[in-house]
Structure formats: C-alpha cells, structure tokens
Design an enzyme around this catalytic site. Structure first.
Site, short mmCIF file in Angstrom:
data_model
loop_
_atom_site.label_atom_id
_atom_site.label_comp_id
_atom_site.label_asym_id
_atom_site.label_seq_id
_atom_site.Cartn_x
_atom_site.Cartn_y
_atom_site.Cartn_z
N GLY A 1 34.93 48.40 24.74
CA GLY A 1 33.97 49.26 25.45
C GLY A 1 32.51 49.09 25.06
N ASN B 1 30.31 47.25 26.62
CA ASN B 1 29.53 47.35 27.86
C ASN B 1 29.46 48.80 28.35
OD1 ASN B 1 28.48 44.72 29.04
ND2 ASN B 1 30.54 44.16 28.33
N ARG C 1 52.07 48.35 40.82
CA ARG C 1 50.60 48.29 40.82
C ARG C 1 50.00 49.20 41.90
NH1 ARG C 1 47.92 44.40 38.84
NH2 ARG C 1 49.50 42.81 39.09
N MET D 1 41.54 45.35 32.04
CA MET D 1 42.44 44.20 32.02
C MET D 1 43.57 44.29 33.04
SD MET D 1 40.85 42.40 29.97
CE MET D 1 41.93 41.02 29.68
N LEU E 1 43.27 44.59 40.33
CA LEU E 1 43.34 45.71 41.28
C LEU E 1 43.96 45.22 42.59
CD1 LEU E 1 39.80 47.08 40.44
CD2 LEU E 1 41.98 48.26 39.98
N ASN F 1 31.80 44.10 38.59
CA ASN F 1 32.43 43.64 37.35
C ASN F 1 31.44 42.80 36.57
OD1 ASN F 1 34.61 42.99 35.51
ND2 ASN F 1 34.71 40.97 36.47
N HIS G 1 31.25 39.53 33.92
CA HIS G 1 32.08 38.40 33.49
C HIS G 1 31.26 37.51 32.55
CE1 HIS G 1 35.29 35.46 33.70
NE2 HIS G 1 34.35 34.54 33.82
N GLU H 1 38.87 40.32 46.61
CA GLU H 1 40.29 40.19 46.29
C GLU H 1 40.62 39.04 45.33
OE1 GLU H 1 43.01 40.38 49.48
OE2 GLU H 1 42.06 42.15 50.34
N ASP I 1 37.27 37.06 40.02
CA ASP I 1 35.86 36.73 39.72
C ASP I 1 35.19 35.91 40.82
OD1 ASP I 1 36.20 38.01 37.20
OD2 ASP I 1 37.05 36.19 36.36
C1 GRF Z 1 33.15 41.39 28.17
O1 GRF Z 1 32.97 40.12 27.63
C2 GRF Z 1 33.10 41.33 29.67
O2 GRF Z 1 32.24 40.34 30.15
C3 GRF Z 1 34.52 41.00 30.03
O3 GRF Z 1 35.31 41.71 29.11
C4 GRF Z 1 34.55 41.92 27.93
C5 GRF Z 1 34.55 43.40 27.68
O4 GRF Z 1 33.94 43.71 26.45
N1 GRF Z 1 34.81 41.34 31.40
P1 GRF Z 1 33.65 45.22 26.08
O5 GRF Z 1 34.98 45.95 26.14
O6 GRF Z 1 32.69 45.76 27.09
O7 GRF Z 1 33.09 45.19 24.70
#
Ligand code: GRF
Length: 203
Positions: free
Chosen positions: A11, A13, A64, A89, A92, A106, A108, A141, A144
């Site tokens: 977490g 981000n 799902r 993770m 969807l 999202n 990435h 869909e 990435d």
């Molecule tokens: C990040 O590297 C993000 O780009 C990817 O998953 C990771 C999440 O990291 N989608 P955090 O949980 O936000 O630390």
C-alpha cells in the site's frame, strides 16, 4: 471527487494518495479502501488515517463474478467516482469493468505497452532496455492494455538489481499517481478513444 483505492499488499501508492488527499485544497477524498487481504498493510494504513477500510474475502464468494458483484455494490453504495487500483492482485471481470467504464485506473511499474503483467521491473532488466518507468492508465478488459494517462521515465543503470530498480520506479509512482488523480478530479483529463489528453497546464 470520491475515490476508492483497491489494494492487496504493502500500500505505498495508497499512502501517496492518502498524503495527497490530506493536503489543503485537495480535489479528492478517499472514501473507501478495499482489500482482498485481511492483514494487508494497505488496510492498516487506512485505519491509521481514519479512513473506511473494507476487507472482501474471496473465499466468501463462489466465483470471480460474485466477488466482483459484491465489490460493485460496495462501490455504488459509497458513491465512488473513481476507482484506483494500487497493487490489487485480482483480475477484474469484464462485467465489473463495463459497469465502471472509464472510472477505473491502475498504476503499473513500466512504460506501457512494454512489459505488461507480473514482474515488470525484472522484464525490463532482462530485456536490457536503458529506460523504463511507470504508467497510470485506464483499465480495460486486457492486462495493462487500457489508454495511457501519464508516465514517468526512470533510467536503468548497469549495476541495477530488481530491488534497486523497483525502489527507484516506486518513488516516481508516488509522484505520478496523486498527480493523475488530482488531474482527473480537476477535469483536466480528456479521453478520446485510445488517446488521453492530460491538460497539465491547468494542474
Ligand atoms: C506497484 O509497483 C504498482 O506499480 C504495482 O503494484 C505495486 C504496488 O505497490 N501495480 P504498493 O502496494 O502500492 O506499495
């Protein structure tokens, strides 16, 4: 603008978004933090900042689609305008994505469309590119594959390891994600098919 963050793990981000939302004049509010992992650091961070955290246990749902429909109900109940995936993770379902079209973004850790999917930093190192970075994109869909909103570039050094590169990219992610969310909240992001214009002059 009411934002939900979906996160499964560390977490960091999410934390960057929390910090940004707590700044004076922030144009968005974190109205829900949702995780599929009960003990995730993400839920702990939410709790520490007095935010509403929700754990949805995948084991409580037969498939799902059922999990996603509970997730959709929760998001609708909270009147969420924007869903931010931050290390969530789970893939969807197409129903969920269609239901919140252009309202899911999202982050990435690569310059998409290079190195989608898992272990993007390792993919970049193994390939031998000299620059990688991070991307915030709308979710469609595919994995990435949605329209790119913004990116930041990170150089790769000869002595980089997956760890050193990941941590350098992560620093840029923490700048990029809040910047994009604020841009969307301020109406600076315009979508035209695959092309997204981010009117940064106004940010
Ligand atoms: C990040 O590297 C993000 O780009 C990817 O998953 C990771 C999440 O990291 N989608 P955090 O949980 O936000 O630390």
């Amino acid at each position: 603008m009411r934002v939900a963050v979906l996160a499964s793990g560390r977490g960091s981000n999410l934390q960057a978004l929390i910090d940004s939302s707590e700044m004076e004049g922030a144009p968005f509010k974190l109205s829900a933090v949702i995780s599929d992992k009960k003990d995730s650091l993400a839920l702990k961070r939410a709790c520490k900042h007095g935010l509403k955290g929700y754990f949805l246990n995948p084991k409580d749902y037969c498939c799902r689609e059922d999990f996603d429909s509970a997730l959709a109900q929760l998001i609708k109940r909270k009147n969420i305008d924007l869903i931010c995936l931050a290390g969530f993770m789970r893939i969807l379902s197409s129903e969920f994505i269609a239901c919140f079209s252009h309202s899911i973004i999202n982050i990435h850790p690569s310059l998409l469309p290079s190195f989608p999917g898992l272990e993007a930093q390792k993919q970049a190192l193994d390939y031998g590119v000299k620059y990688t970075g991070c991307t915030v994109h709308f979710v469609d869909e595919g994995v990435d594959t949605g329209p790119v909103i913004d990116q930041r570039v990170v150089p790769i050094y000869d002595n980089d390891t997956v760890e050193s590169l990941s941590s350098r990219i992560l620093k840029e992610e923490h700048v990029l994600y809040p910047r994009v969310v604020k841009g969307i909240a301020r109406g600076l992001v315009e979508i035209n098919g695959r092309k997204v214009i981010f009117h940064k002059g106004g940010s």
